[in-house]
Enzyme design. Structure first.
Site, PDB file in Angstrom:
ATOM      1  N   TYR A  76       0.825  -1.210   0.000  1.00  0.00           N
ATOM      2  CA  TYR A  76       0.000   0.000   0.000  1.00  0.00           C
ATOM      3  C   TYR A  76       0.851   1.248   0.000  1.00  0.00           C
ATOM      4  O   TYR A  76       2.074   1.182   0.215  1.00  0.00           O
ATOM      5  CB  TYR A  76      -0.949   0.009   1.207  1.00  0.00           C
ATOM      6  CG  TYR A  76      -0.299   0.395   2.525  1.00  0.00           C
ATOM      7  CD1 TYR A  76       0.548  -0.481   3.198  1.00  0.00           C
ATOM      8  CD2 TYR A  76      -0.527   1.641   3.090  1.00  0.00           C
ATOM      9  CE1 TYR A  76       1.133  -0.117   4.396  1.00  0.00           C
ATOM     10  CE2 TYR A  76       0.053   2.016   4.297  1.00  0.00           C
ATOM     11  CZ  TYR A  76       0.885   1.135   4.947  1.00  0.00           C
ATOM     12  OH  TYR A  76       1.475   1.495   6.127  1.00  0.00           O
ATOM     13  N   LYS A 124       6.470  -1.894   2.013  1.00  0.00           N
ATOM     14  CA  LYS A 124       5.292  -1.303   2.655  1.00  0.00           C
ATOM     15  C   LYS A 124       4.117  -2.262   2.471  1.00  0.00           C
ATOM     16  O   LYS A 124       3.247  -2.065   1.613  1.00  0.00           O
ATOM     17  CB  LYS A 124       5.009   0.080   2.061  1.00  0.00           C
ATOM     18  CG  LYS A 124       4.136   0.950   2.944  1.00  0.00           C
ATOM     19  CD  LYS A 124       4.232   2.403   2.524  1.00  0.00           C
ATOM     20  CE  LYS A 124       3.206   3.296   3.180  1.00  0.00           C
ATOM     21  NZ  LYS A 124       3.310   3.452   4.622  1.00  0.00           N
ATOM     22  N   GLU A 146      12.392   3.224  13.784  1.00  0.00           N
ATOM     23  CA  GLU A 146      11.368   4.125  13.241  1.00  0.00           C
ATOM     24  C   GLU A 146      10.147   4.029  14.144  1.00  0.00           C
ATOM     25  O   GLU A 146      10.083   3.202  15.054  1.00  0.00           O
ATOM     26  CB  GLU A 146      10.987   3.723  11.811  1.00  0.00           C
ATOM     27  CG  GLU A 146      10.377   2.335  11.694  1.00  0.00           C
ATOM     28  CD  GLU A 146       9.991   1.954  10.266  1.00  0.00           C
ATOM     29  OE1 GLU A 146       9.752   2.853   9.437  1.00  0.00           O
ATOM     30  OE2 GLU A 146       9.920   0.742   9.989  1.00  0.00           O
ATOM     31  N   LEU A 187      11.182   1.615   6.965  1.00  0.00           N
ATOM     32  CA  LEU A 187      10.585   2.082   5.718  1.00  0.00           C
ATOM     33  C   LEU A 187      11.334   3.326   5.231  1.00  0.00           C
ATOM     34  O   LEU A 187      11.562   4.246   6.025  1.00  0.00           O
ATOM     35  CB  LEU A 187       9.108   2.430   5.957  1.00  0.00           C
ATOM     36  CG  LEU A 187       8.327   2.712   4.681  1.00  0.00           C
ATOM     37  CD1 LEU A 187       7.994   1.404   3.971  1.00  0.00           C
ATOM     38  CD2 LEU A 187       7.055   3.483   4.985  1.00  0.00           C
TER      39      LEU A 187
HETATM   40  N1  PLP Z   1       7.585   4.144   8.862  1.00  0.00           N
HETATM   41  C1  PLP Z   1       6.448   3.461   8.892  1.00  0.00           C
HETATM   42  C2  PLP Z   1       6.431   2.115   9.537  1.00  0.00           C
HETATM   43  C3  PLP Z   1       5.282   3.986   8.303  1.00  0.00           C
HETATM   44  O1  PLP Z   1       4.135   3.288   8.326  1.00  0.00           O
HETATM   45  C4  PLP Z   1       5.334   5.281   7.720  1.00  0.00           C
HETATM   46  C5  PLP Z   1       4.150   5.891   7.119  1.00  0.00           C
HETATM   47  O2  PLP Z   1       3.068   5.360   7.151  1.00  0.00           O
HETATM   48  C6  PLP Z   1       6.549   5.968   7.726  1.00  0.00           C
HETATM   49  C7  PLP Z   1       7.667   5.368   8.296  1.00  0.00           C
HETATM   50  C8  PLP Z   1       6.663   7.334   7.113  1.00  0.00           C
HETATM   51  O3  PLP Z   1       6.703   7.211   5.706  1.00  0.00           O
HETATM   52  P1  PLP Z   1       6.157   8.356   4.757  1.00  0.00           P
HETATM   53  O4  PLP Z   1       6.932   9.591   5.082  1.00  0.00           O
HETATM   54  O5  PLP Z   1       6.452   7.861   3.384  1.00  0.00           O
HETATM   55  O6  PLP Z   1       4.706   8.517   5.031  1.00  0.00           O
END
Ligand code: PLP
Length: 280
Positions: free
Chosen positions: A33, A148, A180, A204
């Site tokens: 997603y 993701k 994270e 991520l």
């Molecule tokens: N890390 C995780 C586990 C996430 O689910 C998300 C966003 O949903 C992020 C980091 C931040 O990523 P982004 O800046 O692309 O939204």
């Protein structure tokens, strides 16, 4: 204003959207997603989100059914149909519908595509002026967190744990390293240098993370991507989170302990302002 869904080539009201109970997303969490923020009708950094969707799908061997320009057109139409100026677009692609069996079908796959558009409700303004609370939790996720996937149970439980402790986010810690948040990337400021864990299989590669590192460099703030130990959070001048929905969020407390001289600190304040300019 209608909440809109797009399911396998058909636009319809979100309340009428359906997928099969035999969808492998429902049965196994077998899908990927993206979540994209829309500001004033325009998706923010959509190419980067579509690139990451492509990488996630490739990693799982799920063929993406549309080329890049078709995704862009579908998302534009969904946003236009919703009429929302400030919105979040959710994109999900699963391995499709098949009789329940762990082993995916050997032949060609018809993935299930779902896109939804909902109005965006931002976080409480007080969290940006006074900072958020975070807790640390053991990272019990698998070792491919750079993909993701829709399999988010560990993130859901971590988020629940944070909420139960009066915090807004949970930070995953593995072998003493902070990786994270459950829905965000984490950064700290140490002597005006912005420090964040490097990309790799255990976190991520956040789109917002990359945007914010670029904004920091453009503003003359030094950036270091290196492993971060949990105890560094307590010694940091500032701690901040980045993410599509939270943007740049200052952290005031880690496990109940105050961060630095109070949130938001000067570097976080600068990055919040630069981010607001960038998003328009
Ligand atoms: N890390 C995780 C586990 C996430 O689910 C998300 C966003 O949903 C992020 C980091 C931040 O990523 P982004 O800046 O692309 O939204």
């Amino acid at each position: 204003m209608p909440e809109i869904a797009f399911v396998n080539d058909v636009f319809l009201p979100l309340s009428e959207a359906r997928v099969s109970v035999e969808d492998r997303g429902f049965q196994f969490g077998d899908g990927v997603y993206e979540l994209v923020r829309v500001y004033a009708g325009a998706p923010f950094h959509l190419p980067e989100h579509l690139e990451r969707l492509d990488q996630s799908a490739r990693a799982l061997g799920i063929p993406l059914p549309y080329p890049r320009d078709r995704w862009t057109a579908v998302i534009a139409e969904a946003v236009a149909r919703s009429g929302f100026a400030d919105a979040k677009v959710y994109i999900q692609v699963t391995r499709g519908v098949a009789p329940r069996d762990h082993v995916p079908a050997a032949g060609p796959v018809t993935p299930t595509v779902v896109v939804t558009v909902r109005a965006m409700t931002p976080l409480a303004p007080a969290l940006y002026t006074g900072g958020a609370a975070v807790v640390t939790v053991a990272d019990v996720r698998w070792a491919r967190c750079n993909i993701k996937t829709i399999g988010l149970l560990a993130n859901v439980l971590a988020k629940q744990q944070a909420r139960d402790q009066g915090a807004q986010e949970a930070l995953f810690v593995r072998d003493g390293a902070v990786l994270e948040g459950a829905t965000s990337n984490v950064m700290l400021v140490e002597k005006r240098c912005l420090v964040t864990p490097p990309e790799g299989p255990l976190l991520l590669p956040g789109v917002t993370r990359r945007v914010v590192l670029g904004l920091a460099q453009a503003a003359g703030v030094a950036v270091k991507e290196r492993p971060v130990r949990e105890d560094e959070l307590y010694a940091a001048d500032e701690v901040l989170l980045t993410g599509t929905t939270i943007e740049v969020l200052p952290v005031a407390r880690v496990n109940g302990r105050p961060v630095g001289a109070g949130a938001p600190g000067p570097v976080t304040t600068l990055l919040m302002a630069r981010f607001r300019e960038a998003r328009g």
